[in-house]
Design a protein around this motif. Sequence first.
Motif, PDB file in Angstrom:
ATOM      1  N   ILE A 436      39.785  50.431 -27.064  1.00 12.23           N
ATOM      2  CA  ILE A 436      41.421  50.634 -26.566  1.00 12.23           C
ATOM      3  C   ILE A 436      41.353  51.712 -25.616  1.00 12.23           C
ATOM      4  O   ILE A 436      40.449  52.864 -25.746  1.00 12.23           O
ATOM      5  N   ARG A 437      41.801  51.673 -24.115  1.00 15.91           N
ATOM      6  CA  ARG A 437      41.440  52.243 -23.685  1.00 15.91           C
ATOM      7  C   ARG A 437      42.663  53.719 -23.220  1.00 15.91           C
ATOM      8  O   ARG A 437      44.175  53.629 -23.910  1.00 15.91           O
ATOM      9  N   ASP A 438      41.992  54.539 -24.018  1.00 15.17           N
ATOM     10  CA  ASP A 438      43.283  56.519 -23.341  1.00 15.17           C
ATOM     11  C   ASP A 438      42.393  57.386 -22.669  1.00 15.17           C
ATOM     12  O   ASP A 438      41.443  57.129 -21.498  1.00 15.17           O
ATOM     13  N   VAL A 439      42.869  58.348 -22.338  1.00 14.12           N
ATOM     14  CA  VAL A 439      43.192  59.359 -21.783  1.00 14.12           C
ATOM     15  C   VAL A 439      43.086  60.729 -22.117  1.00 14.12           C
ATOM     16  O   VAL A 439      43.856  60.382 -23.331  1.00 14.12           O
ATOM     17  N   PRO A 440      41.907  61.706 -21.986  1.00 16.22           N
ATOM     18  CA  PRO A 440      41.113  61.590 -21.307  1.00 16.22           C
ATOM     19  C   PRO A 440      39.717  60.680 -22.231  1.00 16.22           C
ATOM     20  O   PRO A 440      38.777  60.391 -21.496  1.00 16.22           O
ATOM     21  N   ASP A 441      39.790  60.193 -23.617  1.00 17.36           N
ATOM     22  CA  ASP A 441      38.454  59.549 -23.774  1.00 17.36           C
ATOM     23  C   ASP A 441      39.191  58.337 -24.728  1.00 17.36           C
ATOM     24  O   ASP A 441      40.514  57.956 -24.768  1.00 17.36           O
ATOM     25  N   SER A 442      38.671  57.163 -23.960  1.00 18.41           N
ATOM     26  CA  SER A 442      38.579  55.392 -25.040  1.00 18.41           C
ATOM     27  C   SER A 442      37.384  55.675 -26.332  1.00 18.41           C
ATOM     28  O   SER A 442      36.681  56.398 -26.435  1.00 18.41           O
ATOM     29  N   ARG A 443      38.732  54.887 -27.285  1.00 18.26           N
ATOM     30  CA  ARG A 443      38.114  54.678 -28.576  1.00 18.26           C
ATOM     31  C   ARG A 443      37.555  53.159 -29.123  1.00 18.26           C
ATOM     32  O   ARG A 443      38.138  52.282 -28.259  1.00 18.26           O
ATOM     33  N   TYR A 444      36.898  53.624 -30.212  1.00 24.67           N
ATOM     34  CA  TYR A 444      36.294  52.446 -30.317  1.00 24.67           C
ATOM     35  C   TYR A 444      36.100  52.189 -31.650  1.00 24.67           C
ATOM     36  O   TYR A 444      35.919  53.351 -32.423  1.00 24.67           O
ATOM     37  N   VAL A 445      36.121  50.688 -32.577  1.00 23.69           N
ATOM     38  CA  VAL A 445      35.951  51.112 -33.669  1.00 23.69           C
ATOM     39  C   VAL A 445      34.243  49.565 -33.996  1.00 23.69           C
ATOM     40  O   VAL A 445      35.005  49.024 -33.383  1.00 23.69           O
ATOM     41  N   ARG A 446      33.846  49.970 -34.437  1.00 21.22           N
ATOM     42  CA  ARG A 446      32.370  49.034 -34.585  1.00 21.22           C
ATOM     43  C   ARG A 446      31.807  48.190 -36.060  1.00 21.22           C
ATOM     44  O   ARG A 446      32.357  49.045 -37.327  1.00 21.22           O
ATOM     45  N   PHE A 447      31.837  47.713 -35.893  1.00 25.72           N
ATOM     46  CA  PHE A 447      31.665  46.176 -36.987  1.00 25.72           C
ATOM     47  C   PHE A 447      30.365  45.327 -36.934  1.00 25.72           C
ATOM     48  O   PHE A 447      30.524  45.457 -35.814  1.00 25.72           O
ATOM     49  N   ASP A 448      29.025  45.389 -37.979  1.00 29.76           N
ATOM     50  CA  ASP A 448      28.328  44.854 -37.878  1.00 29.76           C
ATOM     51  C   ASP A 448      28.434  43.586 -38.180  1.00 29.76           C
ATOM     52  O   ASP A 448      29.245  42.835 -37.577  1.00 29.76           O
ATOM     53  N   SER A 449      27.196  42.844 -37.360  1.00 33.29           N
ATOM     54  CA  SER A 449      27.016  41.621 -37.554  1.00 33.29           C
ATOM     55  C   SER A 449      27.331  40.792 -38.601  1.00 33.29           C
ATOM     56  O   SER A 449      27.633  39.838 -38.121  1.00 33.29           O
ATOM     57  N   ARG A 450      27.923  41.111 -39.858  1.00 29.43           N
ATOM     58  CA  ARG A 450      28.735  40.870 -40.489  1.00 29.43           C
ATOM     59  C   ARG A 450      29.715  41.075 -41.462  1.00 29.43           C
ATOM     60  O   ARG A 450      30.835  40.020 -41.801  1.00 29.43           O
ATOM     61  N   GLY A 451      30.566  41.855 -40.170  1.00 29.18           N
ATOM     62  CA  GLY A 451      31.916  41.479 -40.202  1.00 29.18           C
ATOM     63  C   GLY A 451      31.942  43.261 -41.346  1.00 29.18           C
ATOM     64  O   GLY A 451      33.343  43.715 -41.497  1.00 29.18           O
TER      65      GLY A 451
END
Length: 617
Positions: A436-451
């Motif tokens: 998700i784009r945000d200011v000043p820093d964008s954010r992310y959530v990570r999922f492994d190859s099995r979800g």
Amino acid sequence: MITRLVRTAGFLATATTLLLGSAMATPAGPPRLIQPTSYASASGIWVLEVDPTSKYGEGPGRYRMTKDGVEVWRYTLQFTLQEAAVTDDGVTVGYAYTEGREGRRATGDLVVGVISAEGRVVAQHATRRTPGRAPDTLPDPMARAMVFDPEHDRFMVRVVVADHNRGAEEWWFFRISTGDWCGRFRPVESMAQPEGVWWRLLGVLPLSGTPLLVVHWRRYESRGLLSTPRVGGRFAITDVRGRELWATEWPEDYVVEGDRDASRELERRVEDGRALLGTGPGGEFSFWLARWRMKITCRLVPASDPSGWRVEAVSREPFDLPPVPRPERPRIAVRDVELTELGSAILEGVPSNDDGGADGTPDPEADRTELHRPGAVLFDALDRIVVHDWHTGGLHVFDAEGTHMFVAVPSSQDAEVWTKVQHLASGRDGDVYMQIRDVPDSRYVRFDSRGARAGEGTFSGRKWVFVPGTDQRWIDTWDGVELVDPRQGQLAWIERWPDRQWFQWVHGMAVAPDGSLALSEGPLIGIYGPGGEPRHLHRTAEPAQSLAYSGTWVAASDGWDAVYLIRDADGDVLRVTNLVRGKSPTRFHVGFSADGRELRVLDLESRRLSWYGLPRD
């Protein structure tokens, strides 16, 4: 119509007979790009090339001067000219901003410079800028335009000053041959100021064969809250101080009674002095009368009266000033092509009748095994298709033939992310990142190859894509695109298209199996090597909303019902004509198979995934 002869009476009756047959502070807005450009002398012999070192014109600029196509000098100077002119002797004049027009980091200086034919800075006049008086306005002073008059060894910079409410504009005059600053004047101070009348200067031209200027004013007269204002024009001949020798005034020339939109359209047409149609030899000048759709031509000639000049009527003829031209999109040669469909599938997931409540908001309690409302799409290097569900936040993962593999389920703490997902990326081990784009820093959530949820974090930029088989990623920052390695740091930086023009905003990013990169902005698509080296610049017929790159082919969709293929080697543009469309409007997303041999097209409306063989010719 009001015609006024300031010092000359003889022309009044003739001109009248012939002619009848609010300034605000400049809003800041988005920063303006200062693209590489060139300026030629009137003869075309001398040509100056200006290449900014910053996309917004801050700091140094690179310059190259040629004469008859042969390089004369090449230097880097400490300022970047944002408007310039070149004499037939090779002298350059112009203005610059040390911290850019918008003054993003600091207000800096407004610089007016003169550069000799040998590349030596003859004069560099710097004026400190101060923050704009109103919120979200540009720093003062700001150059509006330049008036170049080599016939009289001078040029003028029209400067917007802080006294915006009175339509204040200063004229700064400089000597071309020496670079001397000859004076500054405010032409509005030489004019009568009737109650309720505001003036704004629209255009200024030097009058050939004379030391005088022809100017165009916008006249605005308020007549109370319940009355339509009178808006018109005033054309005048002035000296360098703005003192008028002759003027003709048309107080309601830009008003169409009972039609506010038509009135505004007239005002748009005359912006930037477009109603001054030009000047010619022997003191001729022409202007446009909007209401009468008429081109008026007059001539200023020497006279024996006290002013030394008189104005003669030359001609009038029907003429309609065209609307302000819009930038034309280059015409693209497009060939229609039918591809061989190799297979198709409907992605699993029947839409739920529950739209998340009366207001249509996402519902974390809805059945996540169903694909309710498709959003962001990813075709990854493992031949998977990942689709984000706006309704539940789940990531639905399908294999190459559209078989549902699993759903990656975010936690409740991810609500601020999964309700606003704008981009998906896949790592070398099959991990999937919601961004998700945000200011000043964008954010992310990570999922492994099995979800399974595997972490979260922030990054500086708008989005990223991984280089297949590595941990390296291309990151779209706010100012450019960088290639970053987790251990080695930045490996490459891109901020220009292959034709050296600056980016405005990068929209699409796609990486080929060999690590080469495709970037899109509107209809532009730039191709870069694995190290960021520029290769090709392509154009599509429509802005690319979905982008994919195989290393040989570029696929682009306008986000609705058109899909284009571009052969990278020669830029040949093909429109795929045999795509299967559902009954509802289509929303095509494109990708390639991991081996680059098949085009994949997903219609988010019908959930139909199709794959096609690529052209062989």
